[in-house]
Motif scaffolding. Sequence first.
Motif, PDB file in Angstrom:
ATOM      1  N   ASP A 319      32.248 -18.979  62.758  1.00  0.00           N
ATOM      2  CA  ASP A 319      33.438 -19.832  62.821  1.00  0.00           C
ATOM      3  C   ASP A 319      33.134 -21.045  63.701  1.00  0.00           C
ATOM      4  O   ASP A 319      32.173 -21.053  64.481  1.00  0.00           O
ATOM      5  CB  ASP A 319      34.623 -19.049  63.393  1.00  0.00           C
ATOM      6  CG  ASP A 319      35.950 -19.747  63.107  1.00  0.00           C
ATOM      7  OD1 ASP A 319      35.932 -20.762  62.364  1.00  0.00           O
ATOM      8  OD2 ASP A 319      36.979 -19.290  63.622  1.00  0.00           O
ATOM      9  N   ASN A 320      33.968 -22.094  63.592  1.00  0.00           N
ATOM     10  CA  ASN A 320      33.801 -23.307  64.373  1.00  0.00           C
ATOM     11  C   ASN A 320      34.352 -23.083  65.782  1.00  0.00           C
ATOM     12  O   ASN A 320      35.523 -22.732  65.959  1.00  0.00           O
ATOM     13  CB  ASN A 320      34.528 -24.468  63.689  1.00  0.00           C
ATOM     14  CG  ASN A 320      34.358 -25.770  64.449  1.00  0.00           C
ATOM     15  OD1 ASN A 320      33.400 -25.933  65.217  1.00  0.00           O
ATOM     16  ND2 ASN A 320      35.275 -26.699  64.254  1.00  0.00           N
ATOM     17  N   TYR A 322      34.038 -25.465  68.316  1.00  0.00           N
ATOM     18  CA  TYR A 322      34.076 -26.735  69.050  1.00  0.00           C
ATOM     19  C   TYR A 322      35.276 -26.818  70.000  1.00  0.00           C
ATOM     20  O   TYR A 322      35.129 -27.353  71.119  1.00  0.00           O
ATOM     21  CB  TYR A 322      34.096 -27.910  68.082  1.00  0.00           C
ATOM     22  CG  TYR A 322      34.090 -29.254  68.781  1.00  0.00           C
ATOM     23  CD1 TYR A 322      32.889 -29.819  69.209  1.00  0.00           C
ATOM     24  CD2 TYR A 322      35.271 -29.933  69.045  1.00  0.00           C
ATOM     25  CE1 TYR A 322      32.870 -31.038  69.874  1.00  0.00           C
ATOM     26  CE2 TYR A 322      35.275 -31.153  69.715  1.00  0.00           C
ATOM     27  CZ  TYR A 322      34.070 -31.701  70.133  1.00  0.00           C
ATOM     28  OH  TYR A 322      34.058 -32.888  70.806  1.00  0.00           O
ATOM     29  N   CYS A 346      29.442 -36.333  70.628  1.00  0.00           N
ATOM     30  CA  CYS A 346      29.545 -35.701  69.299  1.00  0.00           C
ATOM     31  C   CYS A 346      29.490 -36.813  68.259  1.00  0.00           C
ATOM     32  O   CYS A 346      30.533 -37.324  67.819  1.00  0.00           O
ATOM     33  CB  CYS A 346      30.842 -34.902  69.196  1.00  0.00           C
ATOM     34  SG  CYS A 346      30.970 -33.949  67.678  1.00  0.00           S
ATOM     35  N   GLU A 349      30.664 -34.826  62.942  1.00  0.00           N
ATOM     36  CA  GLU A 349      31.854 -33.976  62.897  1.00  0.00           C
ATOM     37  C   GLU A 349      31.906 -33.060  64.117  1.00  0.00           C
ATOM     38  O   GLU A 349      30.886 -32.594  64.619  1.00  0.00           O
ATOM     39  CB  GLU A 349      31.816 -33.128  61.614  1.00  0.00           C
ATOM     40  CG  GLU A 349      33.038 -32.249  61.425  1.00  0.00           C
ATOM     41  CD  GLU A 349      32.926 -31.377  60.181  1.00  0.00           C
ATOM     42  OE1 GLU A 349      33.865 -30.614  59.905  1.00  0.00           O
ATOM     43  OE2 GLU A 349      31.875 -31.475  59.509  1.00  0.00           O
ATOM     44  N   GLU A 350      33.099 -32.823  64.624  1.00  0.00           N
ATOM     45  CA  GLU A 350      33.292 -31.949  65.784  1.00  0.00           C
ATOM     46  C   GLU A 350      33.229 -30.496  65.317  1.00  0.00           C
ATOM     47  O   GLU A 350      34.248 -29.857  65.040  1.00  0.00           O
ATOM     48  CB  GLU A 350      34.633 -32.251  66.458  1.00  0.00           C
ATOM     49  CG  GLU A 350      34.717 -33.666  67.014  1.00  0.00           C
ATOM     50  CD  GLU A 350      36.075 -33.953  67.621  1.00  0.00           C
ATOM     51  OE1 GLU A 350      37.016 -33.158  67.391  1.00  0.00           O
ATOM     52  OE2 GLU A 350      36.201 -34.974  68.320  1.00  0.00           O
ATOM     53  N   ARG A 351      31.984 -29.988  65.269  1.00  0.00           N
ATOM     54  CA  ARG A 351      31.813 -28.650  64.687  1.00  0.00           C
ATOM     55  C   ARG A 351      30.526 -28.005  65.195  1.00  0.00           C
ATOM     56  O   ARG A 351      29.491 -28.639  65.309  1.00  0.00           O
ATOM     57  CB  ARG A 351      31.772 -28.744  63.162  1.00  0.00           C
ATOM     58  CG  ARG A 351      31.803 -27.403  62.461  1.00  0.00           C
ATOM     59  CD  ARG A 351      31.905 -27.559  60.960  1.00  0.00           C
ATOM     60  NE  ARG A 351      32.180 -26.253  60.345  1.00  0.00           N
ATOM     61  CZ  ARG A 351      33.382 -25.746  60.177  1.00  0.00           C
ATOM     62  NH1 ARG A 351      34.446 -26.450  60.582  1.00  0.00           N
ATOM     63  NH2 ARG A 351      33.567 -24.561  59.634  1.00  0.00           N
ATOM     64  N   ASP A 353      29.154 -23.974  64.335  1.00  0.00           N
ATOM     65  CA  ASP A 353      29.449 -22.659  63.758  1.00  0.00           C
ATOM     66  C   ASP A 353      28.542 -21.596  64.363  1.00  0.00           C
ATOM     67  O   ASP A 353      27.323 -21.782  64.448  1.00  0.00           O
ATOM     68  CB  ASP A 353      29.260 -22.689  62.235  1.00  0.00           C
ATOM     69  CG  ASP A 353      30.238 -23.627  61.551  1.00  0.00           C
ATOM     70  OD1 ASP A 353      31.372 -23.738  62.035  1.00  0.00           O
ATOM     71  OD2 ASP A 353      29.848 -24.264  60.545  1.00  0.00           O
ATOM     72  N   SER A 388      26.534 -31.589  64.792  1.00  0.00           N
ATOM     73  CA  SER A 388      27.094 -30.772  63.719  1.00  0.00           C
ATOM     74  C   SER A 388      26.209 -30.763  62.477  1.00  0.00           C
ATOM     75  O   SER A 388      26.273 -29.831  61.673  1.00  0.00           O
ATOM     76  CB  SER A 388      28.496 -31.272  63.348  1.00  0.00           C
ATOM     77  OG  SER A 388      28.452 -32.628  62.926  1.00  0.00           O
ATOM     78  N   ASN A 391      23.726 -28.254  63.373  1.00  0.00           N
ATOM     79  CA  ASN A 391      24.397 -27.116  64.009  1.00  0.00           C
ATOM     80  C   ASN A 391      23.678 -26.760  65.318  1.00  0.00           C
ATOM     81  O   ASN A 391      23.184 -25.654  65.513  1.00  0.00           O
ATOM     82  CB  ASN A 391      24.420 -25.901  63.073  1.00  0.00           C
ATOM     83  CG  ASN A 391      25.535 -24.924  63.429  1.00  0.00           C
ATOM     84  OD1 ASN A 391      26.649 -25.339  63.748  1.00  0.00           O
ATOM     85  ND2 ASN A 391      25.233 -23.647  63.404  1.00  0.00           N
TER      86      ASN A 391
END
Length: 466
Positions: A319-320, A322, A346, A349-351, A353, A388, A391
Amino acid sequence: MTSLQVRLGASLALGITCLWLIASLVSGLVISHELGEAADSALRVTAQQLLTITKQAPLAEPLAIDRQAPSGTDDAVVQIAQTDGEVTPLRLHQLAEISSLLGFVIRNAEGHVLFSGGSLPASLLETMPATGFGMIEGHRVYVESTADQQRWILIAEPSHHRDEINHGAIRVLLLILPLLVPLSLLVVWWLVRRSMRPVRDVQLQIESRGGNDLTALQTTEMPRELAPIAESVNHLLGRLARTLESERNFTTNSAHELRTPIASALAQTQRQIASLPEGPEKVRAGRIEQTLQELSRTSEKLMQLARAESGSMVREKADNVYPVIDYLLGEFKSLQREESRLQLHCPDEERFDTLLDFDGVAILLRNLIDNALKYSKPGTPVDVVVDSVNNQIRVINQGELVPPEELAQLKERFKRGTKGQSSGATGAGLGLAIAETIARQAGIIIELHSPARGRNDGFEASLSTA
């Protein structure tokens, strides 16, 4: 280390190949013997047939043979010329075929030649060997007489005829071997691989076990030979699980029980410091306060380590996380006097996982950020970069270079770098060990770099999923 499957397959393949060669050799010898007996039997039958066929010829005087066959006839005609000039035709069925393969001579009781056919050595035309089979001048010879011993027949077959037949049979066997041997090896490989499947299953089950998974091996469909091994491994896993659980419980309980006395002693020390005038006594009380604070932090680290080793912070689905990263940096900024030191970057994307739950991510990053703030140069920024696309999370701080031999040991428990000791930074050497334990359970790889990537100095700890 040699694979058991390779050793077993190679041994069986070599054994089967040797057996095939031995079987071919024995088969060749048996075929040669049987073909020889069959040829001898055929030779005997042919001699008896020739004696029967030639019984109609008169025996008074020797006969000359004229093997001229009339044109347009299917069978050979032998003209038997008597000395008085009379000619008696005698049709001998299959004589042409016999004469083309065999040589024969028929004599009367006095030894005079009555009939002859085919090709015979001169010695066989002049003398009559003893009855039975024999080898004379490269020919297999058979001699037999009629019941009244008035006629004798000698029939001979060239040895190279039989050699050709034997060699042909052996060639067929040798031609089959290049096909049968690879096919046998393929079957052996398939059978060994199929038979070794339970062993591979046990191997995979054992490899999957670790500090996070100490469940017993499945033994329901296991072969009888492997069941004792699996039972022994299950007993070992059970003892190991109980030992680790006892160790974690001791660490957790000890750290938890120490929190209250440490907090009480710290509060009393702080009150004592507040009531003391400036002087040596107040300095000593300050050192006691610093020691108690370090002891409190160590107790908290031990609780984090016990929780990390329990494996309870890993979820089944990524799951994310962030929002946890953003919240954690805000918390650090609120507690630090120099709140501008922490910088979050960042670019995409603010992510991020991961399988870790929010508590696991918080403990992991808190240790990395605390380590960066503690060992970086005062007043210098600490960058937290969330990538992101790849990752990945990178925690970068400025500071002295860490030697490569120390860099490889920083993930071990209670291991501190010399730069931290020289700078006066305090710590138990558990931060990176806790981070490594948590990350490994969730399939996250922690890489340490000094200097930081893209820089000439500093230190970098990066998190990336496997």
